[in-house]
Design a protein around this motif. Structure first.
Motif, PDB file in Angstrom:
ATOM      1  N   LEU A   1       0.787  -1.195  -0.064  1.00 21.75           N
ATOM      2  CA  LEU A   1       0.027  -0.002   0.017  1.00 21.75           C
ATOM      3  C   LEU A   1       0.923   1.391   0.105  1.00 21.75           C
ATOM      4  O   LEU A   1       0.439   2.276  -0.567  1.00 21.75           O
ATOM      5  N   ASP A   2       1.863   0.877   0.534  1.00 20.18           N
ATOM      6  CA  ASP A   2       2.826   2.280   0.666  1.00 20.18           C
ATOM      7  C   ASP A   2       3.318   3.071  -0.790  1.00 20.18           C
ATOM      8  O   ASP A   2       3.367   4.009  -1.224  1.00 20.18           O
ATOM      9  N   LYS A   3       3.396   2.014  -1.689  1.00 20.84           N
ATOM     10  CA  LYS A   3       3.844   2.380  -2.971  1.00 20.84           C
ATOM     11  C   LYS A   3       2.806   2.389  -4.184  1.00 20.84           C
ATOM     12  O   LYS A   3       2.971   2.968  -5.156  1.00 20.84           O
ATOM     13  N   ALA A   4       1.757   1.978  -3.679  1.00 20.97           N
ATOM     14  CA  ALA A   4       0.732   1.550  -4.843  1.00 20.97           C
ATOM     15  C   ALA A   4       0.164   2.811  -5.363  1.00 20.97           C
ATOM     16  O   ALA A   4      -0.335   3.805  -4.751  1.00 20.97           O
ATOM     17  N   GLU A   5      -0.079   3.101  -6.795  1.00 17.70           N
ATOM     18  CA  GLU A   5      -0.922   3.846  -7.553  1.00 17.70           C
ATOM     19  C   GLU A   5      -2.100   3.386  -7.799  1.00 17.70           C
ATOM     20  O   GLU A   5      -3.007   4.317  -8.106  1.00 17.70           O
ATOM     21  N   VAL A   6      -2.231   2.115  -7.792  1.00 22.55           N
ATOM     22  CA  VAL A   6      -3.843   1.714  -7.987  1.00 22.55           C
ATOM     23  C   VAL A   6      -3.923   0.409  -6.788  1.00 22.55           C
ATOM     24  O   VAL A   6      -2.970  -0.291  -6.492  1.00 22.55           O
ATOM     25  N   VAL A   7      -4.893   0.405  -5.896  1.00 22.45           N
ATOM     26  CA  VAL A   7      -5.053  -0.452  -4.975  1.00 22.45           C
ATOM     27  C   VAL A   7      -6.289  -1.387  -5.031  1.00 22.45           C
ATOM     28  O   VAL A   7      -7.448  -0.651  -5.419  1.00 22.45           O
TER      29      VAL A   7
ATOM     30  N   ASN B   1      -0.269   8.968  -3.270  1.00 22.25           N
ATOM     31  CA  ASN B   1      -0.009   8.297  -4.474  1.00 22.25           C
ATOM     32  C   ASN B   1      -0.946   7.395  -5.287  1.00 22.25           C
ATOM     33  O   ASN B   1      -1.040   7.168  -6.247  1.00 22.25           O
ATOM     34  N   VAL B   2      -2.170   6.983  -4.269  1.00 21.28           N
ATOM     35  CA  VAL B   2      -3.149   6.202  -4.741  1.00 21.28           C
ATOM     36  C   VAL B   2      -3.961   7.038  -5.887  1.00 21.28           C
ATOM     37  O   VAL B   2      -4.688   8.074  -5.445  1.00 21.28           O
ATOM     38  N   LYS B   3      -3.972   6.387  -7.102  1.00 18.96           N
ATOM     39  CA  LYS B   3      -4.864   6.973  -8.120  1.00 18.96           C
ATOM     40  C   LYS B   3      -5.970   6.361  -8.256  1.00 18.96           C
ATOM     41  O   LYS B   3      -7.072   6.750  -8.783  1.00 18.96           O
ATOM     42  N   LYS B   4      -6.252   5.016  -8.169  1.00 16.54           N
ATOM     43  CA  LYS B   4      -7.520   4.275  -8.437  1.00 16.54           C
ATOM     44  C   LYS B   4      -7.587   3.237  -7.204  1.00 16.54           C
ATOM     45  O   LYS B   4      -6.622   2.738  -6.828  1.00 16.54           O
ATOM     46  N   VAL B   5      -8.809   2.926  -6.932  1.00 19.95           N
ATOM     47  CA  VAL B   5      -9.107   1.894  -5.996  1.00 19.95           C
ATOM     48  C   VAL B   5     -10.215   1.315  -6.864  1.00 19.95           C
ATOM     49  O   VAL B   5     -11.276   1.802  -7.230  1.00 19.95           O
TER      50      VAL B   5
END
Length: 361
Positions: free
Chosen positions: A252-258, A305-309
């Motif tokens: 989760l720390d690096k993710a741009e999509v979760v 950093n999360v762009k999409k869930v």
């Protein structure tokens, strides 16, 4: 069956062994694919440990037989699949109203209605919201492997007894039918009849003029008494929401999509994440292990950093509503899904994710 051991097993049979080794001595059920190996195994093995197996004439009969055995203090297993679980919903409401423990395996198949015998996750609303009437909750675990299901079954019996409430293990048909190596638990034994009054003082085992008699009933004709009864048991659900949520979080720390996924679908997502990483897209995963209570806390610290869930489901988007509630408007939530018993592949998830993100990097 006295020591733990490792075997290559089909999921449904491993579930049955886990229940017996967790102290289950009563099984009531009715055949329905894709969980038939559970009653088949129980019909052969339960009597060998002093238990009782009954193939009921219907799912409705099975849940009411389970009601009687649980009220007498026994550890009971019910199992069925989606439309069969629907027929048990009135009974589940009654279990909750009188606060009786129960463990129920739902090996999910495609719907609605009779649907198909192929795997699905379209029972999410059914198991987390309940199809019975009134104010109640059912605790729901969602394993992603046979091993995790086996481990959760033992835990489910402890939780059911502690909370005096039904617990559902929601597995899709894939996990029930696949084969994997599994370490089976040691046999925990079972509560003997003479010990039930101490461990379960509410049980109907006869008072023998040594205590007040117990009464277990659901009907309350005076609305004031029914309200009082509901208010008395409701705090256990509030405690469950604090104490029981479980989840797995990855990258989760690096993710741009979760991704948010549970059950066997989460395993497919892990392979999709590897595909995306090779293409320069960092992806993370939140895997709820409990569907109720839903692990809202897993979503509290998603970074900028999360762009999409993306909720990944074998349904038309049922868990997605809980994901949106947990995020409380902080992120938009998209859906990647298949329905009707169709499965997702890692490549399909990766391609649909890139489309949602506006193309490849």
């Amino acid at each position: 069956m006295s020591t733990s051991e490792k075997r290559l097993m089909k999921g449904n049979e491993a579930f049955a062994i886990a229940a017996i080794r967790s102290g289950c001595r009563f099984y009531f059920g009715y055949p329905i694919t894709p969980q038939n190996e559970i009653p088949e195994y129980m019909s052969r093995e339960l009597s060998k440990v002093g238990g009782s197996f009954i193939q009921a004439e219907s799912e409705l009969a099975a849940v009411n037989m389970a009601y009687g055995a649980s009220a007498a203090g026994g550890r009971v297993l019910l199992s069925s699949s989606s439309p069969g679980i629907a027929l048990m919903q009135e009974g589940m409401s009654i279990f909750c109203s009188v606060q009786l423990p129960l463990v129920l395996l739902n090996v999910m198949r495609g719907g609605p209605g009779i649907g198909t015998i192929q795997p699905s996750q379209a029972d999410y609303n059914q198991v987390t919201r309940g199809g019975g009437n009134g104010d109640y909750h059912i605790i729901v675990y969602a394993p992603s492997s046979i091993q995790e299901a086996v481990d959760m079954i033992g835990k489910a019996y402890e939780v059911a007894d502690e909370y005096r409430n039904p617990v559902i293990i929601a597995v899709d048909g894939m996990i029930g039918q696949m084969m994997e190596p599994v370490v089976l638990p040691e046999d925990q034994g079972y509560t003997r009849e003479e010990d039930i009054p101490k461990k379960k003082p509410w049980a109907l085992v006869g008072h023998k003029d040594q205590r007040d008699r117990n009464v277990i009933k659901s009907l309350q004709l005076k609305q004031e008494l029914l309200e009082e009864e509901i208010m008395a048991y409701w705090p256990k659900y509030e405690r469950a929401q604090r104490e029981l949520p479980e989840y797995e979080a990855r990258n989760l720390d690096k993710a741009e999509v979760v991704f948010v996924a549970y059950g066997s679908t989460a395993r497919v997502v892990l392979e999709a994440m590897e595909i995306l990483q090779k293409e320069g897209i960092e992806a993370g995963l939140i895997r709820p292990k409990t569907l109720w209570p839903f692990p809202d806390q897993a979503f509290e610290n998603l970074g900028d950093n999360v762009k999409k869930v993306i909720s990944v489901e074998l349904s038309q988007g049922q868990m997605i509503n809980d994901v949106k509630l947990a995020l409380n408007g902080r992120h938009h939530v998209d859906l990647i899904n298949r329905v009707g018993g169709m499965l997702l592949s890692p490549a399909e998830i990766a391609e649909r994710t890139k489309t949602l993100m506006g193309g490849t990097k």
